[in-house]
Write an enzyme that holds these catalytic residues in place. Structure first.
Site, PDB file in Angstrom:
ATOM      1  N   ASN A  77      42.037  34.440  47.298  1.00 56.54           N
ATOM      2  CA  ASN A  77      42.895  32.983  46.809  1.00 56.54           C
ATOM      3  C   ASN A  77      43.761  32.735  47.707  1.00 56.54           C
ATOM      4  O   ASN A  77      44.764  33.565  48.033  1.00 56.54           O
ATOM      5  CB  ASN A  77      43.388  33.544  45.398  1.00 56.54           C
ATOM      6  N   TRP A  78      43.594  31.592  48.324  1.00 59.81           N
ATOM      7  CA  TRP A  78      44.366  31.294  49.596  1.00 59.81           C
ATOM      8  C   TRP A  78      45.860  30.825  48.950  1.00 59.81           C
ATOM      9  O   TRP A  78      46.799  30.773  49.847  1.00 59.81           O
ATOM     10  CB  TRP A  78      43.687  30.334  50.248  1.00 59.81           C
ATOM     11  N   LYS A  79      45.961  30.633  47.884  1.00 60.51           N
ATOM     12  CA  LYS A  79      47.184  29.745  47.347  1.00 60.51           C
ATOM     13  C   LYS A  79      47.517  28.546  48.260  1.00 60.51           C
ATOM     14  O   LYS A  79      46.657  28.020  48.503  1.00 60.51           O
ATOM     15  CB  LYS A  79      48.254  30.860  47.307  1.00 60.51           C
ATOM     16  N   HIS A 121      45.716  31.134  36.580  1.00 58.22           N
ATOM     17  CA  HIS A 121      46.433  32.170  37.631  1.00 58.22           C
ATOM     18  C   HIS A 121      47.875  32.175  37.235  1.00 58.22           C
ATOM     19  O   HIS A 121      48.462  31.188  36.593  1.00 58.22           O
ATOM     20  CB  HIS A 121      46.245  31.630  38.836  1.00 58.22           C
ATOM     21  N   GLU A 176      50.573  32.249  38.576  1.00 53.80           N
ATOM     22  CA  GLU A 176      51.526  31.057  39.263  1.00 53.80           C
ATOM     23  C   GLU A 176      51.546  29.820  38.678  1.00 53.80           C
ATOM     24  O   GLU A 176      52.471  29.235  38.633  1.00 53.80           O
ATOM     25  CB  GLU A 176      51.117  31.273  40.771  1.00 53.80           C
ATOM     26  N   GLU A 219      44.684  40.486  36.445  1.00 55.07           N
ATOM     27  CA  GLU A 219      45.875  40.555  37.574  1.00 55.07           C
ATOM     28  C   GLU A 219      47.029  41.136  36.676  1.00 55.07           C
ATOM     29  O   GLU A 219      47.813  39.963  36.118  1.00 55.07           O
ATOM     30  CB  GLU A 219      45.936  39.248  38.110  1.00 55.07           C
ATOM     31  N   GLY A 234      51.293  40.064  44.918  1.00 54.87           N
ATOM     32  CA  GLY A 234      52.234  39.759  45.780  1.00 54.87           C
ATOM     33  C   GLY A 234      53.357  41.002  46.234  1.00 54.87           C
ATOM     34  O   GLY A 234      54.385  40.586  47.091  1.00 54.87           O
ATOM     35  N   SER A 287      47.409  42.706  44.711  1.00 51.98           N
ATOM     36  CA  SER A 287      47.819  43.452  46.121  1.00 51.98           C
ATOM     37  C   SER A 287      46.345  44.378  46.625  1.00 51.98           C
ATOM     38  O   SER A 287      46.535  45.642  46.980  1.00 51.98           O
ATOM     39  CB  SER A 287      48.986  44.521  45.943  1.00 51.98           C
ATOM     40  N   GLY A 299      44.675  37.876  47.063  1.00 54.95           N
ATOM     41  CA  GLY A 299      45.354  36.808  47.659  1.00 54.95           C
ATOM     42  C   GLY A 299      45.940  37.089  49.219  1.00 54.95           C
ATOM     43  O   GLY A 299      45.184  36.665  50.178  1.00 54.95           O
ATOM     44  N   GLY A 300      46.780  37.616  49.348  1.00 56.39           N
ATOM     45  CA  GLY A 300      47.431  37.826  50.701  1.00 56.39           C
ATOM     46  C   GLY A 300      46.661  38.375  51.822  1.00 56.39           C
ATOM     47  O   GLY A 300      46.246  37.669  52.957  1.00 56.39           O
TER      48      GLY A 300
HETATM   49  P1  PGA Z   1      47.922  39.185  46.172  1.00 53.05           P
HETATM   50  O1  PGA Z   1      47.611  38.175  45.141  1.00 53.05           O
HETATM   51  O2  PGA Z   1      46.649  39.967  46.721  1.00 53.05           O
HETATM   52  O3  PGA Z   1      48.446  38.698  47.252  1.00 53.05           O
HETATM   53  O4  PGA Z   1      48.612  40.318  45.293  1.00 53.05           O
HETATM   54  C1  PGA Z   1      46.745  38.012  44.304  1.00 53.05           C
HETATM   55  C2  PGA Z   1      46.510  36.664  43.415  1.00 53.05           C
HETATM   56  O5  PGA Z   1      47.594  36.099  43.380  1.00 53.05           O
HETATM   57  O6  PGA Z   1      45.429  36.427  43.140  1.00 53.05           O
END
Ligand code: PGA
Length: 253
Positions: A11-13, A97, A99, A169, A175, A214, A235-236
């Site tokens: 997930n690049w966001k 998600h 966010e 999640e 994050g 994470s 994500g990251g």
């Molecule tokens: P993260 O993000 O791996 O940076 O914790 C996961 C996500 O938001 O899907």
């Protein structure tokens, strides 16, 4: 037991212009070209969907979007629909998600329409669910998940349930560098599968449930080895082709 194909989704966001996306895919493709028995997807910003889909065609990498509107078209300034994403080359879409829920007010009512709308357009919906730290500490995790799963999947008939992917999640792990312990991930994901069984025994065994929060190259193997974990939402660590490819490589069962 039904064999479920593991899925590793990045997930690049809100990262990567089209040029940066192109550079990334050229670096990733040789690193995942021999991957077998695992699906690989990257959830990209809208502006990257078409170029990425063109560059990834014929490779093991699928291109997913990060959100969409529930209606096929209409006066909804700034929104993008499932048919638009499908025509641009997306094969799936993240929905709900945390966010989107927390920062952009994505509601369970809207998600109840979005999940079937994605399916109608041939997109794989990846529905994200999870609890906050406060909810976990207050013993509300199962109640929260039961409500999200019930509300958000209300519009999906049993005959299509198996096509959904669930991403569990824990919000406190996104994050933050804090990752659920293997016991927490295992137990919570098993609970999510029990909720699916209440809907349909057979379909529940075919739904893939990912862990997210994470996930990094150094913890991926342990999480992915858990019996109930069918993959990861990353994500990251998906922003660099190298670390993402290492996580894909950790799925060997
Ligand atoms: P993260 O993000 O791996 O940076 O914790 C996961 C996500 O938001 O899907």
């Amino acid at each position: 037991m039904t064999a479920r194909t593991p899925l590793i989704a990045g997930n690049w966001k809100m990262y990567k212009t089209e040029a940066e996306a192109e550079e990334y895919i050229q670096a990733l493709l040789p690193r995942v070209s021999t991957v077998q028995g695992t699906e690989v997807a990257i959830c990209v910003p809208f502006t990257d969907v078409k170029a990425m889909a063109d560059s990834a065609r014929g490779s093991p990498v699928l291109v997913y979007a990060q959100t969409m509107h529930e209606r096929p078209e209409g006066p909804f300034t700034g929104e993008v629909s499932a048919p638009m994403l499908a025509e641009a080359g997306a094969q799936g879409v993240l929905l709900g998600h945390s966010e989107r829920r927390q920062l952009f007010g994505e509601s369970d009512d809207a998600l109840a329409l979005k999940v079937p709308a994605a399916l109608r357009s041939g997109l794989t919906p990846v529905l994200c669910v999870g609890e906050t730290e406060r909810e976990r500490d207050g013993g509300e995790t199962e109640g929260k998940l039961r409500r999200q799963m019930g509300d958000d999947l209300a519009g999906v008939g049993e005959e299509r349930l198996a096509e959904i992917v669930i991403a569990y999640e824990p919000i406190w792990a996104i994050g933050t560098g804090r990752v659920a312990t293997p016991e927490q991930a295992q137990e919570t994901i098993a609970f999510i599968r029990s909720l699916l069984r209440e809907r349909d025994e057979g379909a529940a065994e075919r739904v893939r449930i990912l862990y997210g929060g994470s996930v990094k190259p150094d913890n991926a193997a342990e999480l992915l080895a858990l019996a109930d974990v069918d993959g990861a939402l990353v994500g990251g660590a998906s922003l660099q082709a190298d670390s993402f490819a290492q996580i894909v490589g950790a799925t060997a069962r």
